[in-house]
Design an enzyme around this catalytic site. Structure first.
Site, PDB file in Angstrom:
ATOM      1  N   LYS A 101     -11.527   0.151   2.011  1.00  0.00           N
ATOM      2  CA  LYS A 101     -10.887   0.752   0.841  1.00  0.00           C
ATOM      3  C   LYS A 101     -11.889   0.713  -0.323  1.00  0.00           C
ATOM      4  O   LYS A 101     -12.796   1.533  -0.343  1.00  0.00           O
ATOM      5  CB  LYS A 101      -9.570   0.047   0.568  1.00  0.00           C
ATOM      6  CG  LYS A 101      -8.849  -0.217   1.906  1.00  0.00           C
ATOM      7  CD  LYS A 101      -7.395  -0.213   1.900  1.00  0.00           C
ATOM      8  CE  LYS A 101      -6.852  -0.623   3.265  1.00  0.00           C
ATOM      9  NZ  LYS A 101      -6.799   0.476   4.239  1.00  0.00           N
ATOM     10  N   HIS A 131      -5.468  -3.906  -0.775  1.00  0.00           N
ATOM     11  CA  HIS A 131      -5.282  -2.836  -1.762  1.00  0.00           C
ATOM     12  C   HIS A 131      -5.334  -3.349  -3.193  1.00  0.00           C
ATOM     13  O   HIS A 131      -4.774  -2.739  -4.099  1.00  0.00           O
ATOM     14  CB  HIS A 131      -3.967  -2.099  -1.507  1.00  0.00           C
ATOM     15  CG  HIS A 131      -3.988  -1.307  -0.242  1.00  0.00           C
ATOM     16  ND1 HIS A 131      -4.418   0.000  -0.190  1.00  0.00           N
ATOM     17  CD2 HIS A 131      -3.685  -1.662   1.030  1.00  0.00           C
ATOM     18  CE1 HIS A 131      -4.355   0.424   1.058  1.00  0.00           C
ATOM     19  NE2 HIS A 131      -3.911  -0.562   1.820  1.00  0.00           N
ATOM     20  N   SER A 172       0.786  -1.233   0.000  1.00  0.00           N
ATOM     21  CA  SER A 172       0.000   0.000   0.000  1.00  0.00           C
ATOM     22  C   SER A 172       0.814   1.277   0.000  1.00  0.00           C
ATOM     23  O   SER A 172       0.290   2.340  -0.298  1.00  0.00           O
ATOM     24  CB  SER A 172      -0.919   0.017   1.211  1.00  0.00           C
ATOM     25  OG  SER A 172      -0.158   0.110   2.391  1.00  0.00           O
TER      26      SER A 172
HETATM   27  C1  PLP Z   1      -2.499  -4.629   3.689  1.00  0.00           C
HETATM   28  C2  PLP Z   1      -3.507  -4.170   4.662  1.00  0.00           C
HETATM   29  N1  PLP Z   1      -4.156  -5.066   5.427  1.00  0.00           N
HETATM   30  C3  PLP Z   1      -5.078  -4.690   6.312  1.00  0.00           C
HETATM   31  C4  PLP Z   1      -5.403  -3.360   6.498  1.00  0.00           C
HETATM   32  C5  PLP Z   1      -6.391  -2.986   7.570  1.00  0.00           C
HETATM   33  O1  PLP Z   1      -7.612  -2.620   7.064  1.00  0.00           O
HETATM   34  P1  PLP Z   1      -8.700  -1.898   7.968  1.00  0.00           P
HETATM   35  O2  PLP Z   1      -8.631  -0.473   7.640  1.00  0.00           O
HETATM   36  O3  PLP Z   1      -9.987  -2.525   7.539  1.00  0.00           O
HETATM   37  O4  PLP Z   1      -8.410  -2.193   9.402  1.00  0.00           O
HETATM   38  C6  PLP Z   1      -4.798  -2.405   5.705  1.00  0.00           C
HETATM   39  C7  PLP Z   1      -5.175  -0.981   5.795  1.00  0.00           C
HETATM   40  O5  PLP Z   1      -4.700  -0.199   6.521  1.00  0.00           O
HETATM   41  C8  PLP Z   1      -3.806  -2.804   4.792  1.00  0.00           C
HETATM   42  O6  PLP Z   1      -3.146  -1.898   4.065  1.00  0.00           O
END
Ligand code: PLP
Lengths: 400, 81
Positions: A243, A212, A184
């Site tokens: 997202k 992502h 990300s």
């Molecule tokens: C690769 C990845 N996994 C998990 C998450 C966590 O997502 P959430 O915002 O639903 O807690 C994110 C986002 O921050 C992420 O970039």
């Protein structure tokens, strides 16, 4: 002696950044005009630093579904999924996601962070091994810390480095390989086919976080594994609603026949309240909309490619050779230049993410630009133009 | 492998990172004395793993502040194989 003294270095670092007119850590969006515009500090601003890739935050069906659910089921569940917190909507959402992925089982968590925490911590037992990419998201690292497993780390996206380590794990040990589809910060895609094939060769179970990449990769928008046709090599997918889906929450899907036992052993699933019915309803509607949004996906990729091409032509130092994702990361030489650039760009009416260590790999300082399917070509051109103006004003040398 | 030899091998891997050319001893620390950031430490860990053909799991890192602690960890892993 004070428990907070250990953070003095962090405070000092923060205080050393020369913000005068705005501060990336305390920016307030006063008004959201659309998926792509907001009022910030009285300025009409193009949003180019959200994770709203598919522009679902104002999807009409999702909004209507949320309003209906709010009226019918109230503002919240006030309880855990395993007590009073499972409504019909939660089951319907799980069925929708399982169907979307063509898999047998789905568990919905309250955030994507908790989905990773919940799966990884439960799967990684005392004698097991978890193998992770060094650039993994904090939720993957924290899931590892919470597990009782032995954690083995390999260099970012480096298949050979991973294989060397897999070879050294004692034969017969259970292994979980965890990778992301898209990273990300730099917006770089994983060589998923190679990673998964090598992982399988050494008997790993595999978990792919498509946070992502869901929404815009693959024909249906399931992620990079769909695009590369390697979904059969994935034992667990983890994803988020925060997202492309445009709301909040997380999920995991799997074909494993014993998957549902995780509902009784995964602490981040059990010891927190379930998602409110309105969020569940909008997530369900948005995922259905995503599965039939082929045109939106195509426009998003166009946006990503023209932004990448425009910034590259102007001479910015980009983190990927081509647009591998809707995330286009621009490399800045140091924190001072990064800070000035971010601030001036905001004054020009463009919001991007300023990304700094420890969120970034290799101590990099980045302007992380992310595009939305709803950005118009004009907006993309404006973003490029204002990047160039900003570079001039803050004295950043461009190398076209 | 004798302790002294393991120590020498590890020091040889550290030498290119020893920008201030400080004298390396068993009690030399990575963060404070050598001022290595976490990324450099990560690369060093990978080099040590490859040199000895072992795994130094992430779980062990918090307990490896000095060179001697790394030497001990490596020898323990080699002995258990
Ligand atoms: C690769 C990845 N996994 C998990 C998450 C966590 O997502 P959430 O915002 O639903 O807690 C994110 C986002 O921050 C992420 O970039």
């Amino acid at each position: 002696m004070d428990l907070l003294d250990k953070f003095d270095a962090t405070t000092a670092l923060r205080d050393s950044l020369p913000f005068t007119k705005a501060d990336p850590f305390t920016v307030v969006m006063d008004e959201i005009i659309s998926e792509t515009e907001a009022m910030i500090g009285g300025r009409h601003t193009i949003l180019a630093g959200t994770n709203n890739y598919m522009g679902m935050t104002f999807n009409q069906e999702a909004i209507k579904a949320a309003k209906d659910a709010l009226d019918k089921f109230g503002t919240g569940t006030t309880g855990s999924r395993v007590l009073n917190g499972t409504y019909g909507g939660h089951k319907a959402l799980e069925a929708t996601i399982a169907d979307f992925y063509g898999m047998d089982h789905c568990m919905v968590f309250s955030t994507g962070y908790q989905a990773n925490l919940g799966l990884i911590s439960a799967l990684g037992g005392k004698d097991d091994y978890i193998i992770i990419d060094a650039d993994s998201h904090a939720s993957i690292y924290d899931g590892c810390t919470m597990s009782n497993a032995t954690i083995v780390r390999f260099k970012h996206n480096d298949v050979a480095h991973m294989e060397k380590r897999l070879k050294r794990i004692p034969e017969g040990a259970n292994k979980l390989l965890v990778v992301e589809g898209m990273y990300s910060m730099l917006g770089d895609a994983a060589p998923l086919k190679e990673l998964l094939e090598v992982g399988k060769k050494y008997g790993c179970m595999t978990l792919v976080d498509e946070a992502h990449s869901m929404g815009f990769c693959g024909e249906k928008g399931r992620g990079i594994a769909e695009e590369l046709d390697v979904e059969h090599l994935v034992d667990f997918f983890v994803g988020t609603f925060s997202k492309s889906v445009g709301t909040v929450g997380g999920f995991a899907v799997s074909n494993h026949p014993k998957f549902d036992v995780l509902r009784y052993v995964s602490r981040p699933y059990i010891f927190t309240a379930s998602l409110p019915p309105s969020v569940v309803a909008s997530a369900t509607a948005a995922i259905k909309a995503i599965s039939r949004s082929g045109n939106r996906r195509a426009h998003l990729w166009e946006n990503a490619r023209s932004l990448h091409a425009g910034l590259k032509k102007a001479g910015f130092n980009l983190c990927t050779e081509t647009a591998e994702s809707p995330i286009i990361a621009v490399h800045l030489p140091d924190p001072m230049m990064g800070t000035k650039f971010w601030e001036q760009l905001l004054m020009e009416g463009v919001y991007v993410n300023m990304a700094a260590p420890p969120a970034t790999p290799a101590g990099m300082f980045l302007m992380r630009v992310s595009v939305c399917a709803q950005h118009t070509s004009d907006q993309i051109n404006e973003i490029i133009k204002r990047f160039i103006t900003t570079a001039e004003k803050v004295g950043l040398t461009l190398n076209p | 492998m004798a302790n002294a030899q393991t120590f020498e091998t590890i020091c040889a891997l550290i030498t290119p990172l020893n920008k201030k050319n400080i004298a390396l001893g068993p009690e030399t620390t990575f963060a404070v004395d050598l001022e290595l950031d976490s990324l450099t430490v990560m690369d060093l860990v990978a080099d040590i793993e490859d040199e000895f053909d072992i795994l130094l799991p992430l779980n062990l890192l918090p307990d490896m502040e000095t060179i001697q602690q790394v030497v001990d960890a490596v020898e323990k892993i080699l002995a258990s194989e």
